[in-house]
Motif scaffolding. Structure first.
Motif, PDB file in Angstrom:
ATOM      1  N   THR A  80       0.828  -1.207   0.000  1.00 10.67           N
ATOM      2  CA  THR A  80       0.000   0.000   0.000  1.00 10.67           C
ATOM      3  C   THR A  80       0.864   1.260   0.000  1.00 10.67           C
ATOM      4  N   ALA A  81       2.081   1.153   0.505  1.00 12.04           N
ATOM      5  CA  ALA A  81       3.004   2.288   0.510  1.00 12.04           C
ATOM      6  C   ALA A  81       3.575   2.588  -0.872  1.00 12.04           C
ATOM      7  N   ASN A  82       3.400   1.680  -1.817  1.00 15.22           N
ATOM      8  CA  ASN A  82       3.964   1.850  -3.158  1.00 15.22           C
ATOM      9  C   ASN A  82       2.956   2.589  -4.044  1.00 15.22           C
ATOM     10  N   THR A  83       2.683   3.820  -3.697  1.00 14.30           N
ATOM     11  CA  THR A  83       1.682   4.600  -4.437  1.00 14.30           C
ATOM     12  C   THR A  83       2.056   4.827  -5.898  1.00 14.30           C
ATOM     13  N   PRO A 102      -4.768  -9.297   5.945  1.00 10.64           N
ATOM     14  CA  PRO A 102      -5.696  -8.769   6.948  1.00 10.64           C
ATOM     15  C   PRO A 102      -5.306  -7.373   7.441  1.00 10.64           C
ATOM     16  N   ALA A 103      -4.021  -7.115   7.562  1.00 13.21           N
ATOM     17  CA  ALA A 103      -3.569  -5.800   8.008  1.00 13.21           C
ATOM     18  C   ALA A 103      -3.561  -4.786   6.873  1.00 13.21           C
TER      19      ALA A 103
END
Length: 146
Positions: free
Chosen positions: A111-114, A134-135
């Motif tokens: 998710t940090a790899n925008t 899940p996280a």
């Protein structure tokens, strides 16, 4: 080429690509990344000509994950990021996947790899995205092909 591209990645780029803080390519990593067969495992190389000859700027990987599915991943040296290398590799990976009769390509992206999530969204606006863990630290991106 694998080592050259890996060496051209910053610590953050390595983390975004491999989802872990890798400081080196182990022999097992190198063997897995270089084991290609032209059908179930394919690696594409993006190169440019430099003063000393050809220089690898990125790699694109396609790995079969099922009879009609393949996972894709790209890595682009930091110096070449933002110049279309990743986009070109992804387009060619999809072309190869279609030629090999895969119906779905998928990618697990942090998710940090925008930048990668934006690129996938631009290239494949109909892609389906779902949290892969899940996280929700990663997103599964699924693209249905022709």
């Amino acid at each position: 080429m694998l080592q050259d591209v890996f060496d051209g990645l910053s610590v953050r780029s390595r983390y975004l690509r491999y989802h872990t803080a890798m400081t080196s390519l182990t022999p097992a990593n190198r063997a897995a990344l270089s084991a290609v067969d032209g059908r179930r495992r394919i690696t594409l190389v993006a190169e440019r000509i430099g003063p000393a000859g050809w220089v690898a700027e990125g790699l694109g990987h396609l790995v079969a994950t099922g009879p009609d599915r393949a996972g894709v991943a790209v890595e682009v040296v930091d110096a070449a990021q933002g110049r279309g290398v990743g986009r070109t590799l992804l387009r060619h990976l999809v072309t190869v996947a279609e030629a090999l009769d895969y119906r779905v390509v998928e990618a697990d992206v942090l998710t940090a790899n925008t930048p990668m999530l934006r690129l996938l969204g631009r290239l494949f606006p109909d892609a389906r995205t779902t949290p892969a863990t899940p996280a929700a630290t990663t997103v599964a991106v699924e693209v249905r092909l022709g």
